[in-house]
Design a protein around this motif. Structure first.
Motif, PDB file in Angstrom:
ATOM      1  N   GLU A 274      -4.278   1.596  -0.033  1.00 34.61           N
ATOM      2  CA  GLU A 274      -3.218   2.537  -0.373  1.00 34.61           C
ATOM      3  C   GLU A 274      -1.991   1.781  -0.876  1.00 34.61           C
ATOM      4  O   GLU A 274      -1.786   0.620  -0.530  1.00 34.61           O
ATOM      5  CB  GLU A 274      -2.825   3.375   0.854  1.00 34.61           C
ATOM      6  N   PRO A 275      -1.169   2.425  -1.720  1.00 32.62           N
ATOM      7  CA  PRO A 275       0.086   1.789  -2.133  1.00 32.62           C
ATOM      8  C   PRO A 275       0.928   1.406  -0.920  1.00 32.62           C
ATOM      9  O   PRO A 275       0.949   2.115   0.089  1.00 32.62           O
ATOM     10  CB  PRO A 275       0.770   2.887  -2.963  1.00 32.62           C
ATOM     11  N   VAL A 276       1.609   0.273  -1.023  1.00 29.15           N
ATOM     12  CA  VAL A 276       2.423  -0.240   0.080  1.00 29.15           C
ATOM     13  C   VAL A 276       3.893   0.040  -0.203  1.00 29.15           C
ATOM     14  O   VAL A 276       4.388  -0.247  -1.294  1.00 29.15           O
ATOM     15  CB  VAL A 276       2.203  -1.754   0.272  1.00 29.15           C
ATOM     16  N   ILE A 277       4.580   0.625   0.796  1.00 27.57           N
ATOM     17  CA  ILE A 277       6.010   0.915   0.670  1.00 27.57           C
ATOM     18  C   ILE A 277       6.768  -0.173   1.421  1.00 27.57           C
ATOM     19  O   ILE A 277       6.608  -0.328   2.631  1.00 27.57           O
ATOM     20  CB  ILE A 277       6.361   2.299   1.248  1.00 27.57           C
ATOM     21  N   PHE A 278       7.597  -0.915   0.707  1.00 27.64           N
ATOM     22  CA  PHE A 278       8.399  -1.971   1.328  1.00 27.64           C
ATOM     23  C   PHE A 278       9.805  -1.431   1.586  1.00 27.64           C
ATOM     24  O   PHE A 278      10.533  -1.109   0.631  1.00 27.64           O
ATOM     25  CB  PHE A 278       8.467  -3.200   0.425  1.00 27.64           C
ATOM     26  N   ASN A 279      10.165  -1.307   2.866  1.00 28.90           N
ATOM     27  CA  ASN A 279      11.532  -0.948   3.233  1.00 28.90           C
ATOM     28  C   ASN A 279      12.365  -2.229   3.197  1.00 28.90           C
ATOM     29  O   ASN A 279      12.180  -3.119   4.020  1.00 28.90           O
ATOM     30  CB  ASN A 279      11.569  -0.315   4.627  1.00 28.90           C
TER      31      ASN A 279
END
Length: 692
Positions: A274-279
């Motif tokens: 899945e796409p990775v969300i970087f905070n």
């Protein structure tokens, strides 16, 4: 004042209108036209806030409040995101039940722009009500009045009565917008799929990606990196030149740098389905000091989205978007389509490269066919040629580098081709480079190839001869003519078996067998500083010395007859044999141009012959040296014979018997020649000084 029945009728009408609402515009019309009949307000505003956020946005605001001057335009105000100030958060938190406030009680100096604008438009008091409704979004209705004390408890009651219906209308708007959003996405994705189906070049893909990102989510592509053929290196493939950090020096440094699939940020993306969300803030707090995190922080964004590009289960690269919010399912779908498009583009590029390679190989094949017409087989029965055959047999099956030495025209290329054809590489085309036939500035491109735009005139990518000769044989003819600066690069390729194209950054590994040839004395060239000693030793692994034609006189008749048959067939002239007298002339000539010269003379003679027997041959006049005796008409036969023998001895460097000896050239026995030399008083000093 309306009667109670009239008020009930208005409320019923308003509820019916709100039930039909599907857009923000319809909601504004219902509130402005119908709710105003119940509540004496001048303008309305609706705020929208996610419960887990400290900011809010304007869901709608009457354009009537945009008429004041000295403030930002209406469109700018309603598109901004606002932070809750203390006063505002305080009165909204109390508005689960409708409340009336005097607008002057707020600190207008720190008030948001939209509140200042309403105040400047004449608003002096307001009713505020938090609307009930399901979901994570909280909506607050604010009705402004131009005069103080114009809003009453009765108005509060009306707002309370209608608040639930307004909340439902907002939910209906959200549902309708979701449907429209999905339909818009479907249409855009369908067009994107259609566009990608027609994509054949990188530039077409770039335009299609930029267009779909702008239409769907209104953002720019940060970067696409692709995995190189080595399966490890990630190189920049596409990026938006107008990205928010285009002028950032750190971005330029990262753009110019190749990374690997083990780089921590990229590895997290490539390992995730899945796409990775970087905070970004959370990454920094956790101690992540990656330069990419630093760069994203400078861009002023909260999140960075990374997604892997793959075909099946095979990763081909990464895609990066700089944005605060994004539908990851949408991004995953886009990545799937983009991956297929990139795969197709790379396949087209490989196909184009193969086509160019086939065209180049075709040119080489035509050259080979032409060469085969010149020498369809190696001809020679002399002892010197038998030695050459033995050496060829020994080295053919190996991968050893071969250095063929010999005068011009001795058939060095034919020997190289014979070695190749007898080797395990015979099913691949032997590639030839004539180092003397190319300008020095083009030799590097010819050998190693070049990338498009690497220098003036490089309008397209070119595959070099080393790349063409992969798993085959590369024949470097006239290697002694190679410039010194190219000798260094050639040495590296021979040692490392890898190179880069001119203007290229990636390393290309090859398995090439080298056969070099020269008519120069490379040992003398090394001493003179014209040829690198280390390259010479690399090339001189297995030397083969080809004898000159004057050293293999016994091979002249079979060679002459071979060329006679060949050119009789090609020209249509029926010349079947060579007269003994002509053969004797051919054997007496010293052949400075060797086999090539013999072939040309036979070809010319066939064209000039009228019968079926070649009875006369026109040999070039041999240039006399300064100290060579010049025959005169008043010389006796004995004097002419003496001068002729001395001349032959000089040209044979004093050698009397054996291959290339004067006796063979004169077609007499060595003992007979010795007898004539004694009879004619020919001293050794008369011919050996010349040889020395």
């Amino acid at each position: 004042m309306e009667s109670e029945d009239e008020r009930d009728e208005i409320i019923l009408l308003l509820k019916c209108e709100l039930a039909k609402v599907k857009t923000q515009a319809q909601l504004m019309v219902a509130i402005d036209k119908t709710l105003k009949k119940l509540v004496n307000f001048s303008q309305a505003t609706l705020l929208s806030c996610q419960e887990d956020e400290s900011t809010y946005r304007i869901f709608f605001m009457d354009k009537a409040s945009g008429g004041s001057t000295g403030y930002s335009s209406y469109n700018e105000i309603i598109s901004c995101s606002y932070s809750f100030c203390d006063d505002l958060s305080g009165f909204i938190s109390k508005a689960d039940k409708a409340q009336i406030f005097d607008i002057r009680t707020f600190n207008l100096a720190v008030a948001p722009q939209w509140l200042k604008l309403n105040y400047a438009s004449g608003a002096r008091e307001l009713i505020v009500k938090n609307l009930p409704g399901a979901g994570d979004t909280k909506h607050t209705l604010i009705l402004f009045a131009d005069k103080l004390n114009s809003l009453t408890d009765t108005h509060i009651q009306y707002v309370e009565t209608i608040a639930g219906q307004i909340g439902k209308a907002i939910n209906n708007i959200a549902a309708h917008e979701a449907v429209l959003y999905k339909e818009h996405h479907k249409a855009c994705l369908l067009k994107f799929a259609t566009d990608l189906a027609a994509v054949k070049k990188k530039g077409d893909l770039e335009a299609a990606i930029f267009n779909i990102l702008d239409q769907l989510i209104g953002i720019k592509l940060s970067m696409i990196r692709l995995i190189e053929d080595d399966g490890i290196t990630l190189v920049p493939y596409l990026y938006d030149k107008n990205a928010v950090f285009k002028d950032e020096e750190l971005f330029k440094q990262l753009l110019a740098k190749n990374i690997t699939i083990d780089e921590p940020i990229s590895a997290r993306v490539l390992d995730s389905d899945e796409p990775v969300i970087f905070n970004i803030e959370a990454e920094q707090k956790s101690g992540n000091s990656s330069p990419y995190i630093t760069l994203w922080k400078k861009a002023g964004k909260k999140h960075m989205y990374g997604a892997r590009l793959c075909i099946g289960n095979e990763n081909i690269g990464t895609l990066w978007l700089l944005i605060n919010e994004l539908n990851t399912h949408l991004l995953k779908g886009l990545c799937s389509q983009i991956s297929v498009a990139i795969f197709n583009i790379k396949a087209n590029e490989r196909l184009s490269a193969y086509q160019k390679q086939l065209e180049t190989e075709n040119d080489h094949l035509k050259e080979q066919i032409k060469t085969i017409h010149n020498f369809s087989e190696i001809i020679g029965i002399s002892l010197r040629m038998q030695k050459v055959y033995q050496l060829m047999s020994r080295v053919a099956d190996s991968n050893s580098t071969v250095l063929i030495l010999g005068e011009t025209g001795t058939g060095k290329e034919l020997i190289a081709r014979g070695i190749h054809d007898a080797s395990p590489r015979k099913n691949k085309l032997m590639i030839k480079v004539n180092c003397a036939a190319l300008p020095p500035n083009l030799i590097e491109s010819e050998l190693f190839g070049h990338e498009k735009g690497s220098f003036t005139g490089a309008f397209e990518q070119r595959i070099g001869k080393f790349e063409l000769a992969n798993n085959s044989t590369l024949f470097l003819d006239e290697i002694g003519e190679l410039p010194l600066e190219l000798q260094v690069k050639l040495l590296r390729v021979i040692q490392e078996r890898e190179f880069e194209r001119v203007g290229g950054k990636s390393t290309i590994k090859v398995n090439v067998r080298i056969i070099a040839a020269t008519n120069r004395n490379l040992e003398k060239e090394v001493v003179a500083g014209k040829f690198r000693s280390d390259l010479y030793y690399r090339l001189n692994v297995f030397p083969i010395n080809l004898p000159s034609l004057r050293e293999r006189v016994e091979d002249i008749p079979p060679l002459a007859n071979f060329f006679l048959n060949k050119y009789s067939r090609l020209t249509g002239y029926k010349v079947g044999s060579i007269a003994p007298k002509v053969l004797q002339q051919l054997k007496s000539y010293l052949w400075p141009g060797n086999v090539r010269e013999l072939e040309h003379i036979i070809e010319r003679t066939v064209l000039m012959t009228t019968g079926n027997v070649l009875r006369e041959v026109h040999l070039p006049n041999t240039k006399q040296s300064d100290n060579q005796a010049i025959p005169h008409f008043n010389q006796t036969i004995e004097e002419m014979e003496r001068n002729h023998i001395i001349n032959i001895l000089k040209q044979c460097e004093g050698k009397i018997s054996g291959a290339g000896g004067a006796a063979g050239v004169l077609a007499i026995q060595p003992t007979t020649l010795h007898s004539k030399m004694r009879k004619l008083n020919i001293a050794k000093r008369e011919y050996m000084n010349h040889a020395q």
